[in-house]
Design an enzyme around this catalytic site. Structure first.
Site, PDB file in Angstrom:
ATOM      1  N   GLU A  61      -9.989  66.009  77.029  1.00  7.80           N
ATOM      2  CA  GLU A  61     -10.789  65.441  78.132  1.00  7.80           C
ATOM      3  C   GLU A  61     -11.839  66.468  78.607  1.00  7.80           C
ATOM      4  O   GLU A  61     -11.527  67.638  78.827  1.00  7.80           O
ATOM      5  CB  GLU A  61      -9.852  65.090  79.296  1.00  7.80           C
ATOM      6  N   LYS A  86     -13.096  56.357  82.291  1.00  5.47           N
ATOM      7  CA  LYS A  86     -11.687  56.563  82.689  1.00  5.47           C
ATOM      8  C   LYS A  86     -11.249  55.514  83.709  1.00  5.47           C
ATOM      9  O   LYS A  86     -11.865  55.378  84.771  1.00  5.47           O
ATOM     10  CB  LYS A  86     -11.555  57.972  83.267  1.00  5.47           C
ATOM     11  N   CYS A  97      -6.760  60.558  79.854  1.00  5.93           N
ATOM     12  CA  CYS A  97      -5.726  61.333  80.571  1.00  5.93           C
ATOM     13  C   CYS A  97      -4.763  60.543  81.457  1.00  5.93           C
ATOM     14  O   CYS A  97      -3.754  60.048  80.993  1.00  5.93           O
ATOM     15  CB  CYS A  97      -6.358  62.472  81.352  1.00  5.93           C
TER      16      CYS A  97
HETATM   17  N1  URP Z   1      -6.951  64.850  83.975  1.00  9.62           N
HETATM   18  C1  URP Z   1      -6.050  64.149  84.619  1.00  9.62           C
HETATM   19  O1  URP Z   1      -6.219  62.961  84.856  1.00  9.62           O
HETATM   20  N2  URP Z   1      -4.936  64.813  85.000  1.00  9.62           N
HETATM   21  C2  URP Z   1      -4.040  64.290  85.951  1.00  9.62           C
HETATM   22  C3  URP Z   1      -2.722  64.917  85.895  1.00  9.62           C
HETATM   23  C4  URP Z   1      -1.893  64.292  84.845  1.00  9.62           C
HETATM   24  O2  URP Z   1      -1.209  63.321  85.118  1.00  9.62           O
HETATM   25  O3  URP Z   1      -1.927  64.774  83.735  1.00  9.62           O
END
Ligand code: URP
Length: 394
Positions: free
Chosen positions: A119, A196, A233
């Protein structure tokens, strides 16, 4: 220290006898033998020289009478940032380009057909800071920005489909920002993009200060090598997000991530979620996480009682593939850049669907009705109490 454990695999390999290791592999990974694929000597030498890990594993399918095998080589790249976060934005970006290009070149020489990065691979994951400057300046056009232009050339050179997760600036819509995966075809054109869908609101993951939930739905990109989709993610915690990519016909779903060991990211869940998605949706998944610590110039807090700090914690890498039958390969390390390749037969998707019948038995009609009731303002949860049963008897 977090960073000292190389990988789950290293703990297992160093502590089990060969019989126990085979049994562990059978029970945990789903097969005794990892089906390691030999790599070119030049790739191994290049990886050593540039200090990244490289590994390749096969996921074969049964031979069919009516369809030829559909073998696709898929790669994922995990990496740390290249220079300190207080350097000028373009310098940081170009340093990451230079570092990652060496890994893409090796993937190209290995004949990788589709590749996906972690990401927001071309920048530090600065959203923990909640500062707008200079981090918003990393944003660029998905179609014409420097990152897409850089990758376009490599896509053409290696006939490779590239999935590139970036901070997008939508210049046509008032310059707003999105967290977007750009899908570049092997001919260098942008096929489309996935924004996203689920934005975290946990711990130091303060992304909601920068961009909103995506508006692109659940597109599946029909590439020359197969139908692919991107679950960015935090979407890996949302089963319906995974499900919709399956409904739209995805054969491989990538999960480019930026996640840490602490509760907000939860390392113990990492090995389960993308794997479970592969099982329930009968498609291949690839989970990709960034690597290392990223220290920012200014301290920040996230109203959770923790003292002010300058980094979010260790991004623990550990990228891995899972096949539609739930069998997975060993992951990359927790603390080193790496290229992981999977030689997958896409015929396995339909073979597993035919065998396990998860789609046929999924009862979508029942859930559509139930969920539409859940959304009603006066919805009453369907809970039955012991006393209700007694009342019924009277
Ligand atoms: N980048 C991202 O959405 N991280 C959130 C934390 C997770 O759940 O990995």
């Amino acid at each position: 220290m977090d960073g000292e454990t190389k990988s789950l695999e290293s703990i297992i390999d160093n502590n089990l006898s060969s019989h126990d290791l085979e049994e562990f592999n059978r029970i945990y990974y789903g097969r005794k033998n990892h089906h390691e694929v030999p790599l070119k000597d030049t790739s191994i030498a290049a990886a050593k020289e540039s200090d990244f890990e490289i590994a390749a594993y096969a996921f074969p399918a049964k031979k069919e009478h009516t369809r030829p095998p559909r073998i696709v080589k898929v790669g994922v790249i995990q990496h740390s940032i290249a220079i300190p976060t207080d350097r000028p934005v373009n310098e940081q970006k170009n340093a990451i380009f230079a570092k990652v290009k060496k890994i893409i070149d090796v993937a190209g020489q290995e004949g990788v057909n589709i590749i996906c990065f972690q990401e927001l691979w071309n920048m530090p994951f600065a959203f923990c800071t909640r500062e707008k400057q200079p981090w918003c300046e990393f944003a660029e056009s998905a179609e014409e920005g420097p990152t897409t232009r850089f990758l376009r050339e490599l896509a053409i050179k290696y006939s490779m489909v590239i999935v590139s997760s970036i901070l997008e600036r939508d210049e046509k819509h008032a310059d707003i920002l999105w967290n977007t995966a750009v899908v570049i075809s092997d001919s260098g054109n942008v096929i489309g993009k996935q924004r996203k869908n689920h934005i975290p609101r946990v711990g130091d993951f303060n992304e909601s200060n920068y961009y909103m939930e995506g508006n692109t739905g659940h597109p599946v990109f029909a590439t020359r090598y197969g139908k692919i989709a991107v679950n960015i993610c935090f979407g890996r915690h949302h089963v319906l997000n995974w499900m919709m990519f399956g409904q739209n016909g995805a054969e491989i779903v990538f999960n480019p991530s930026a996640t840490i060991a602490a509760e907000a990211g939860s390392e113990y869940m990492w090995n389960i979620e993308a794997r479970n998605a592969a099982i329930t949706n009968c498609y291949y998944t690839a989970a990709i996480n960034r690597v290392g610590y990223e220290e920012f110039p200014n301290e920040f807090t996230s109203a959770d009682g923790k003292p002010a700090h300058k980094d979010i914690g260790l991004f623990y890498g550990s990228s891995y593939f899972t096949a539609p039958d739930g069998v997975r390969c060993p992951g990359l390390s927790r603390n080193k850049d790496g290229l992981l390749i999977s030689v997958m037969d896409l015929n396995l998707n339909r073979q597993i669907r035919d065998r396990r019948c998860y789609y046929m038995t999924q009862r979508l009609d029942m859930y559509v009705k139930s969920l539409s009731r859940v959304l009603e303002l006066d919805y009453k949860p369907q809970v039955v109490h012991e006393n209700d049963k007694c009342k019924e008897k009277e």
